[in-house]
Design an enzyme around this catalytic site. Sequence first.
Site, PDB file in Angstrom:
ATOM      1  CD  GLU A  98      15.946 105.582  42.257  1.00 46.18           C
ATOM      2  OE1 GLU A  98      16.070 104.825  41.293  1.00 46.18           O
ATOM      3  OE2 GLU A  98      16.901 106.166  42.789  1.00 46.18           O
ATOM      4  CB  CYS A 118      18.276 117.536  45.844  1.00 40.00           C
ATOM      5  SG  CYS A 118      18.785 118.404  47.351  1.00 40.00           S
ATOM      6  CB  CYS A 122      25.891 117.614  47.511  1.00 42.08           C
ATOM      7  SG  CYS A 122      24.993 118.464  48.820  1.00 42.08           S
ATOM      8  CB  CYS A 125      24.613 113.834  46.053  1.00 40.38           C
ATOM      9  SG  CYS A 125      22.889 113.319  46.201  1.00 40.38           S
ATOM     10  N   GLY A 169      16.351 114.303  47.838  1.00 43.95           N
ATOM     11  CA  GLY A 169      15.853 115.585  48.321  1.00 43.95           C
ATOM     12  C   GLY A 169      16.366 116.006  49.684  1.00 43.95           C
ATOM     13  CB  SER A 224      25.218 115.702  55.127  1.00 47.95           C
ATOM     14  OG  SER A 224      24.117 114.831  55.200  1.00 47.95           O
ATOM     15  CG  LEU A 225      30.302 118.772  59.261  1.00 49.00           C
ATOM     16  CD1 LEU A 225      29.227 119.829  59.415  1.00 49.00           C
ATOM     17  CD2 LEU A 225      30.929 118.470  60.618  1.00 49.00           C
ATOM     18  CG  HIS A 226      29.776 115.265  53.610  1.00 46.87           C
ATOM     19  ND1 HIS A 226      29.477 114.345  54.575  1.00 46.87           N
ATOM     20  CD2 HIS A 226      28.732 115.221  52.743  1.00 46.87           C
ATOM     21  CE1 HIS A 226      28.304 113.783  54.315  1.00 46.87           C
ATOM     22  NE2 HIS A 226      27.836 114.296  53.211  1.00 46.87           N
ATOM     23  CB  CYS A 343      24.082 107.339  51.189  1.00 45.97           C
ATOM     24  SG  CYS A 343      23.149 107.197  52.685  1.00 45.97           S
TER      25      CYS A 343
HETATM   26  N1  SAH Z   1      19.564 115.843  51.624  1.00 45.28           N
HETATM   27  C1  SAH Z   1      19.827 115.170  52.830  1.00 45.28           C
HETATM   28  C2  SAH Z   1      19.340 113.729  52.849  1.00 45.28           C
HETATM   29  C3  SAH Z   1      19.530 112.924  51.604  1.00 45.28           C
HETATM   30  S1  SAH Z   1      21.200 112.503  51.225  1.00 45.28           S
HETATM   31  C4  SAH Z   1      21.300 115.246  53.168  1.00 45.28           C
HETATM   32  O1  SAH Z   1      22.076 115.648  52.324  1.00 45.28           O
HETATM   33  O2  SAH Z   1      21.645 114.914  54.296  1.00 45.28           O
HETATM   34  C5  SAH Z   1      21.550 111.289  52.480  1.00 45.28           C
HETATM   35  C6  SAH Z   1      23.021 111.136  52.802  1.00 45.28           C
HETATM   36  O3  SAH Z   1      23.739 110.578  51.696  1.00 45.28           O
HETATM   37  C7  SAH Z   1      23.723 112.440  53.127  1.00 45.28           C
HETATM   38  O4  SAH Z   1      24.516 112.283  54.266  1.00 45.28           O
HETATM   39  C8  SAH Z   1      24.586 112.654  51.899  1.00 45.28           C
HETATM   40  O5  SAH Z   1      25.690 113.477  52.138  1.00 45.28           O
HETATM   41  C9  SAH Z   1      24.971 111.254  51.574  1.00 45.28           C
HETATM   42  N2  SAH Z   1      25.459 111.065  50.217  1.00 45.28           N
HETATM   43  C10 SAH Z   1      25.093 111.732  49.120  1.00 45.28           C
HETATM   44  N3  SAH Z   1      25.761 111.270  48.042  1.00 45.28           N
HETATM   45  C11 SAH Z   1      26.557 110.274  48.480  1.00 45.28           C
HETATM   46  C12 SAH Z   1      27.464 109.400  47.843  1.00 45.28           C
HETATM   47  N4  SAH Z   1      27.677 109.453  46.533  1.00 45.28           N
HETATM   48  N5  SAH Z   1      28.099 108.494  48.603  1.00 45.28           N
HETATM   49  C13 SAH Z   1      27.874 108.410  49.927  1.00 45.28           C
HETATM   50  N6  SAH Z   1      27.015 109.206  50.587  1.00 45.28           N
HETATM   51  C14 SAH Z   1      26.364 110.135  49.873  1.00 45.28           C
HETATM   52 FE1  SF4 Z   2      20.518 117.063  48.092  1.00 43.41          FE
HETATM   53 FE2  SF4 Z   2      21.356 115.618  50.177  1.00 43.41          FE
HETATM   54 FE3  SF4 Z   2      22.107 115.009  47.658  1.00 43.41          FE
HETATM   55 FE4  SF4 Z   2      23.048 117.205  48.827  1.00 43.41          FE
HETATM   56  S1  SF4 Z   2      23.419 115.084  49.471  1.00 43.41           S
HETATM   57  S2  SF4 Z   2      22.278 117.089  46.748  1.00 43.41           S
HETATM   58  S3  SF4 Z   2      21.318 117.852  50.009  1.00 43.41           S
HETATM   59  S4  SF4 Z   2      20.068 114.907  48.480  1.00 43.41           S
END
Ligand code: SAH
Ligand code: SF4
Length: 361
Positions: A98, A118, A122, A125, A169, A224-226, A343
């Site tokens: 996408e 990926c 996480c 995600c 990814g 991406s810390l969280h 995201c």
């Molecule tokens: N893999 C990389 C880039 C793709 S994800 C990464 O993890 O940074 C892009 C962003 O979307 C990241 O900051 C990720 O933590 C955030 N993200 C993933 N799932 C999400 C969700 N369900 N709600 C809000 N942000 C999310």
């Molecule tokens: Fe992969 Fe980024 Fe999603 Fe984590 S948040 S699973 S690193 S795409």
Amino acid sequence: MTPRSLHDFTLPDLERRFAESGVGPTHARELFQHLHRRLATNLTEQSRFLPPLQRWIAANYTHDSLPLDVPEVVTETISTDGRTRKYLLKMEDGNAVETVLMGYPGRFTACLSTQVGCAMGCVFCATGQMGFTRHLRPGEIVAQALHAQRELTKLNGEKLRNLVLMGMGEPLHNFTAVMQALSILTDSRGLGIAPSKISISTVGHVPGIRQLAAQPQRYHLAVSLHGATDEERSALIPVNKRWPLAELLAACREYSVSTGEKVFIAWTMIAGKNDTTQHAAKLAEILHGMKVQVNLIPLNLTDGYTGMTTDQRTVEEFQRILLAANIPTTVRQRRGIDVDAGCGQLSMRRERGAVVSVANA
Ligand code: SAH
Ligand code: SF4
């Protein structure tokens, strides 16, 4: 990495490869501009460079078809406000990824995928919930931006100026292909996107952050810390066990020292899990003295995770605590939620709401 399509090559690569077969550099430049400036989807329109190019293709490729990355648009989904468009793009081998185009007049951003699925897992995600299928080649990453530019040209003639690698990814897990794609996308003879308008988002892939710091080009880095303790972060991001917080924060500090750049910290807010005033205080503590900017992202809902979105008032309170600790903090606009283009919502599984048009139907 063996290039499979003409979109995989940087211009210097193309010139070198052509030279090896006795084809002059003008043909390489013509071809590069044809693909990346004129956004060509085939080679027949530009017959004047065809004979030398055909010879070169015949010498370098075994199959008959011209090897280009022009993905098929499987679906296009448009948000109700019309400002976010999500494309499901099918690659040559049938896998799809996408790409999201977001914009206001004068400021269009394409969000690109770097892998099919990926491997980082996480929990919150949608892409992580799919697992990993394969890396994308440089041409497949480039092709997404070219597709976004073609769409923009059709829509309003505007130029794509911003890229975020925040689609499906983990970009730093596919480091070489991503760097090659960005070299192509920033080339002034192609799309010519300024490196300062490109953001790479990482889960916290420590070796990748170090490699990125050593590159000559400067892109923005978002981490991406969280979670602000290893226990809490590992529960959301399993690879935290491999690259724990102390190591990740050290890599971010080194990155700022060696590049002079700040690191953007993404913090996806999940109700009760990482959004309380105590979490904010802990985050402020671990980021103390670092050159960072925090971006708060309310959780977007996915099928495979039961966590809930933080309410607006709690987000503001969290932001207030960080600002009081002198940590620049913004709240990310929620875009594309009604078409699952927010995201972490990219999963190829379903389409809902808004307008869906299926190309080639
Ligand atoms: N893999 C990389 C880039 C793709 S994800 C990464 O993890 O940074 C892009 C962003 O979307 C990241 O900051 C990720 O933590 C955030 N993200 C993933 N799932 C999400 C969700 N369900 N709600 C809000 N942000 C999310
Ligand atoms: Fe992969 Fe980024 Fe999603 Fe984590 S948040 S699973 S690193 S795409």
